[in-house]
Design an enzyme around this catalytic site. Structure first.
Site, PDB file in Angstrom:
ATOM      1  N   GLU A  39      40.046  30.480   1.320  1.00 29.24           N
ATOM      2  CA  GLU A  39      41.039  31.430   1.817  1.00 29.24           C
ATOM      3  C   GLU A  39      40.757  31.880   3.248  1.00 29.24           C
ATOM      4  OE1 GLU A  39      43.782  32.401   0.611  1.00 29.24           O
ATOM      5  OE2 GLU A  39      43.746  32.175  -1.566  1.00 29.24           O
TER       6      GLU A  39
ATOM      7  N   SER B  50      50.292  35.413  -0.550  1.00 31.75           N
ATOM      8  CA  SER B  50      49.704  36.144   0.561  1.00 31.75           C
ATOM      9  C   SER B  50      50.188  37.601   0.547  1.00 31.75           C
ATOM     10  CB  SER B  50      50.017  35.427   1.874  1.00 31.75           C
ATOM     11  OG  SER B  50      49.257  35.942   2.938  1.00 31.75           O
TER      12      SER B  50
END
Length: 585
Positions: free
Chosen positions: A360, A228
């Site tokens: 995502e 991330s």
């Protein structure tokens, strides 16, 4: 507790490791002479032995001066030598975590004096061993994150079991306004920076280069590893200083993060300027030098106001909260936009693994959008950073290529296997009410591509086309495993952002891990750390990305090679040269 949609970004990116902290904090230091020690210029570091995993751990080692007082918002300053040869650094407990919205556990103290790192090595490692080093950069949307929530014990133990032992390091860095504050006054100051968090990471890497040999690590075999915002940090570090990494690292693994954290702004962009002034006003700074006043303000009060600014952004992504505390194009560390520098080959030429989860965007998608008009208003507020003559055309392409068609939204279709639950495109199959919305699936598809997938492709394009200099090999993957709960169902979000984290860090979360994938993923990463090739120890096919644009589909009993061609037209519409200027890429 009901969280505003924007703060979900923080929680999703950090909560993947919350449970994993508990096994680590239960370790007890050996106070006897047998406790592992390492002599450094800053003192003798005393760690603890973990007999359960056969490891030695050193927690909370300072790598910089405390960034307090006049050093708040400044570049980190290196430590000097110890004042006495008898100085002992107690590394048997975690150091303070950096200021953020909320600590992940009451067991961790939060303060500005947080620039520390953790080192984990196999038991008995000496300076003569020169083991490869894996350096973890945590995620958390650049507003949250800490090192204690990531337990690498099994990963290091795995490296020993397969005869390829590694040293693991996790770096703590400033987040939120303490790490990423903009505004004209910051930009014009010689004593402040908009990218303190990125500078923290780089100073931590310099510390590793100077000291990791004493722990048995090899300073010439350092691989960065992040997920991330951690992966985005690594991409930005590879991009920083026009691609000059000064030999501090030699390879990188970037999971769910690309060259930019969505839009990139400059310190003087109106949105950033507004956030700076609102932060200053919120702590009572209204006249004179706002920077000087902010440096004198109570740290907890600064954090509270910053968190409130983010929460007040409500369901509109971003502005002002979501873009308030992100890395900025400061024209010093980040010398220009990716769309400008990448075609000039300004990217560190190192081996890379970079990939994404299938869905995502589902953790962050908007649940309050009820119509196409709502979706279009949201995209306009979310994506348009610079109004140009191409803005309207770029937006119309987005609306066309991310249509109001549930079957094309996220969660995307994902076939069931023996160990992976199915995700269908049928709205009626969604059991959680917000997920039954057409616009939810539409916004999830858009957000996932805009923030993660398109950024991955942009990076890989630069690394594989060999613009002027790049020659190192890169690999890519898509994580499609949807682990089943005991009742046989999987996550309703599909293989969501962060779903892969438990495959390389300890995270008991009540779901079954596919045993094949649980062996294959860490084995591939360890292989990459040693050989800069994930297949040497893996025993499976995974071709480099290259001109063929091949991905490894990571999916339990259906792990196979696929082409990286999905939603190509849509992502090209986000990242072509004209659109990149509109969207801040």
């Amino acid at each position: 507790m009901r969280l505003p949609n924007l703060t979900l970004l923080v929680w999703a990116a950090t909560s993947v490791g919350l449970v994993s902290a508990l096994p680590q904090v239960s370790y007890k230091a050996d106070a006897t002479a047998s406790a592992p020690t390492v002599k450094l210029h800053q003192g003798t570091v005393r760690g603890l032995a973990d007999d359960n995993y056969g490891l030695e751990q050193f927690f909370g080692i300072p790598y910089a001066k405390p960034p307090v007082g006049s050093l708040r918002f400044a570049k980190p300053q290196p430590l000097g030598p110890a004042s006495s040869h008898k100085t002992v650094i107690d590394a048997t407990r975690f150091g303070d975590i950096c200021m953020q919205t909320v600590a992940p556990s009451p067991l961790y103290n939060m303060s500005e004096d947080c620039l520390n790192l953790n080192v984990v090595r196999p038991k008995g490692t000496t300076a003569k061993d020169k083991l490869p080093v894996l350096v973890w950069i945590y995620g958390g949307a650049f507003r949250q994150g800490s090192t204690p929530i990531y337990n690498a014990s099994e990963l290091v133990q795995k490296s020993v079991e397969i005869g390829k032992p590694i040293v693991f390091v996790a770096i703590s860095y400033r987040v939120g306004p303490f790490g990423f504050i903009g505004g004209s006054e910051i930009a014009d100051s010689d004593s402040a920076t908009s990218n303190a968090g990125l500078y923290d990471q780089r100073l931590g890497l310099k510390w590793i280069r100077h000291n990791i040999g004493k722990f048995g690590g090899d300073k010439n075999r350092v691989t960065l590893f992040g997920q991330s915002a951690g992966a985005m940090s690594i991409a930005l570090q590879n991009f920083a200083y026009d691609g000059n990494n000064h030999g501090l690292w030699h390879a990188a693994i970037m999971n769910s993060g690309g060259i930019a954290p969505g839009p990139l702004l400059t310190p003087k962009h109106p949105t950033v300027e507004q956030s700076f002034k609102r932060l200053a006003n919120g702590v009572g700074c209204t006249g004179g030098s706002l920077l000087r006043c902010l440096r004198k303000a109570n740290a907890s009060e600064v954090q509270t106001v910053a968190s409130n600014l983010t929460a007040q952004a409500g369901g509109t992504f971003p502005i002002p909260g979501a873009l308030a505390w992100l890395p900025l194009v400061d024209y010093e560390l980040i010398t220009n936009y990716p769309s400008v520098n990448l075609p000039q080959g300004k990217l560190a030429d190192i081996p890379v693994i970079q990939g994404n989860a299938l869905d995502e965007g589902t953790s962050f998608a908007q649940k309050q959008l009820n119509s196409s008009a709502d979706f279009e208003r949201w995209v306009r507020s979310a994506a348009v950073i610079h109004n140009t003559s191409y803005t309207e055309q770029a937006l119309q392409k987005v609306f066309e290529l991310y249509p109001d068609v549930p079957e094309q939204g996220s969660p995307f279709y994902n076939a069931e296997t023996a160990t992976s639950a199915a995700t269908t495109s049928d709205l009626n199959s969604r059991q959680y009410p917000p997920l039954t919305s057409n616009q939810y699936k539409r916004s999830a598809a858009f957000f996932g591509d805009f923030t993660f997938q398109a950024q991955r492709r942009t990076y890989l394009k630069a690394a594989t086309l060999g613009w002027k200099k790049n020659k190192a090999k890169v690999w890519s993957y898509e994580f499609q495993q949807n682990d089943k709960f005991a009742n046989g169902t999987g996550s309703l979000l599909g293989p969501y952002h962060g779903a892969d984290v438990k495959y390389y860090f300890i995270r008991p979360d009540g779901r079954q891990k596919d045993p094949v994938l649980a062996d294959r993923m860490p084995r591939a990463y360890i292989s990459f750390v040693y050989h800069h090739d994930p297949t040497v120890l893996g025993g499976f096919e995974w071709p480099p990305y290259g001109k063929g644009k091949k991905l490894l589909q990571m999916k339990g009993d259906n792990t196979t090679v696929i082409e990286d061609a999905y939603r190509k037209e849509a992502m090209d519409a986000l990242t072509n040269r004209k659109a990149a200027k509109v969207f801040g890429f």
